[in-house]
Design a protein around this motif. Structure first.
Motif, short mmCIF file in Angstrom:
data_model
loop_
_atom_site.label_atom_id
_atom_site.label_comp_id
_atom_site.label_asym_id
_atom_site.label_seq_id
_atom_site.Cartn_x
_atom_site.Cartn_y
_atom_site.Cartn_z
N VAL A 29 0.81 -1.22 0.00
CA VAL A 29 0.00 0.00 0.00
C VAL A 29 0.84 1.27 0.00
O VAL A 29 0.31 2.35 -0.25
CB VAL A 29 -0.97 0.02 1.20
N SER A 30 2.15 1.19 0.31
CA SER A 30 2.98 2.39 0.34
C SER A 30 4.45 1.99 0.20
O SER A 30 4.79 0.80 0.15
CB SER A 30 2.75 3.19 1.63
N ASP A 31 5.33 2.98 0.17
CA ASP A 31 6.76 2.73 -0.06
C ASP A 31 7.38 1.81 0.99
O ASP A 31 8.33 1.08 0.71
CB ASP A 31 7.53 4.06 -0.08
N GLY A 32 6.86 1.86 2.20
CA GLY A 32 7.41 1.01 3.25
C GLY A 32 7.22 -0.47 2.97
O GLY A 32 7.89 -1.31 3.58
N LEU A 120 -0.07 -4.54 14.49
CA LEU A 120 0.45 -3.52 13.57
C LEU A 120 -0.42 -3.48 12.32
O LEU A 120 -0.75 -4.54 11.77
CB LEU A 120 1.89 -3.83 13.16
N THR A 121 -0.78 -2.28 11.87
CA THR A 121 -1.56 -2.17 10.65
C THR A 121 -1.20 -0.89 9.89
O THR A 121 -0.86 0.12 10.50
CB THR A 121 -3.07 -2.20 10.94
N ASP A 194 7.49 7.35 6.73
CA ASP A 194 7.95 8.71 6.45
C ASP A 194 6.90 9.69 6.98
O ASP A 194 5.89 9.28 7.57
CB ASP A 194 8.21 8.90 4.95
N GLN A 195 7.15 10.98 6.75
CA GLN A 195 6.23 11.98 7.28
C GLN A 195 4.85 11.88 6.66
O GLN A 195 3.83 12.06 7.33
CB GLN A 195 6.80 13.39 7.06
N LYS A 196 4.79 11.58 5.38
CA LYS A 196 3.50 11.49 4.68
C LYS A 196 2.62 10.40 5.29
O LYS A 196 1.44 10.65 5.59
CB LYS A 196 3.72 11.22 3.19
N THR A 197 3.19 9.22 5.46
CA THR A 197 2.37 8.14 6.02
C THR A 197 2.04 8.38 7.50
O THR A 197 0.96 8.00 7.97
CB THR A 197 3.07 6.77 5.86
#
Length: 306
Positions: A29-32, A120-121, A194-197
């Protein structure tokens, strides 16, 4: 072939605890998620007939999940109280799971107060919707599920946990009063990188009726300012009138990406998080730096909620 749950995990913040996977499967769902450790583990068992067949293919997560009702009894088999990572090989709030399946997992956690669970989610929107729904529909079901298990479970007799005035007389435990919501043995954590997430997920997390809330910054891909959520300087109050500790985060976990192809990590990013946690008197747990060492600038930080 069935992949056994880990009785003693190597995950640092479990402190010798265990993983428990009543469901498996996910999607990015994201870069992580780009170098997901769980995905790499699952791909080793992706062939038909193996534990993750269909859940992953040679490209990674397929978006399919699998729920295992028979695994719901696992925490009752662990006699020693321990810290448990719930759904380490998936996301409990994945859109494919039903509300009842999620409630069954929480029912087990309610029925085993001797353990501490970490959830964790990255799907905070679904999590918030589920918690809102149970206020009207699923909380009685969770309580009933926990009571039934406590009476019928042949492995461990924990009926004393649910008999008023009985628990604590024989083994020194703290008496438990019903209803048990929010569960005092569950830490709800948002996974951010990151800051965005963080900006997207942490405000949603703080609206969830949980006694303990944390953030897992792993892999840490940039500097993050979480001070406002630790100190509640922005007025991010949780609505709904649920009992809670306070309106901010109770725990911060941090770690770099490791292994071949790892993305850059700067010690200063983690040091800033550490300092923010110190200012707010919030536990800070550091897993590994960019070189895979379990220390931050030579210092070990293994703080946890109490």
């Amino acid at each position: 072939m069935e992949m056994k749950m880990t009785d003693k995990s190597k995950i640092e913040w479990l402190d010798g605890g265990s993983t428990w996977n009543p469901m498996i499967g996910c999607e990015k769902v994201s870069d992580g998620c780009a170098r997901c450790y769980a995905e790499r583990m699952a791909m080793r068992f992706r062939k038909p007939g193996m534990p993750f067949g269909g859940v992953v293919d040679r490209f990674g997560w397929t978006g399919l999940t699998r729920f295992f009702p028979e695994r719901l009894e696992q925490p009752f088999r662990w006699r020693r109280p321990r810290r448990i990572f719930t759904c380490s090989m998936g996301d409990l709030f994945h859109e494919s799971l039903t509300d009842e399946q999620i409630a069954a997992v929480f029912g087990v956690m309610a029925a085993t107060p001797q353990h501490q669970y970490v959830v964790l989610t990255k799907r905070l929107n679904r999590a918030l919707k589920w918690f809102d729904a149970i206020a009207q529909k699923y909380l009685p079901w969770i309580n009933m599920f926990a009571r039934i298990i406590s009476i019928s479970e042949p492995i461990i007799n924990i009926r004393s946990y649910f008999q008023p005035g009985y628990m604590g007389k024989r083994r020194g435990e703290t008496p438990i009063e019903w209803p048990l919501w929010p569960l005092s043995n569950v830490i709800m954590c948002a996974s951010v990188e990151d800051q965005k997430t963080a900006d997207e997920r942490v405000p949603l997390l703080l609206k969830i009726p949980a006694k303990w809330r944390g953030v897992s910054v792993e892999p840490m891909l940039s500097g993050i300012n979480i001070g406002p959520w630790l100190l509640d300087e922005d007025g991010l109050d949780v609505d709904g009138g649920w009992p809670q500790n306070h309106d901010g985060l109770d725990l911060v976990i941090c770690g770099a990406e490791t292994g071949p192809g790892k993305r850059p990590f700067k010690d200063d990013w983690a040091l800033d998080l550490r300092d923010e946690c110190r200012d707010a008197d919030t536990p800070f747990f550091f897993k590994k730096d960019g070189a895979g060492k379990p220390t931050l600038c030579g210092v070990e930080y293994h703080e946890w909620v109490k």
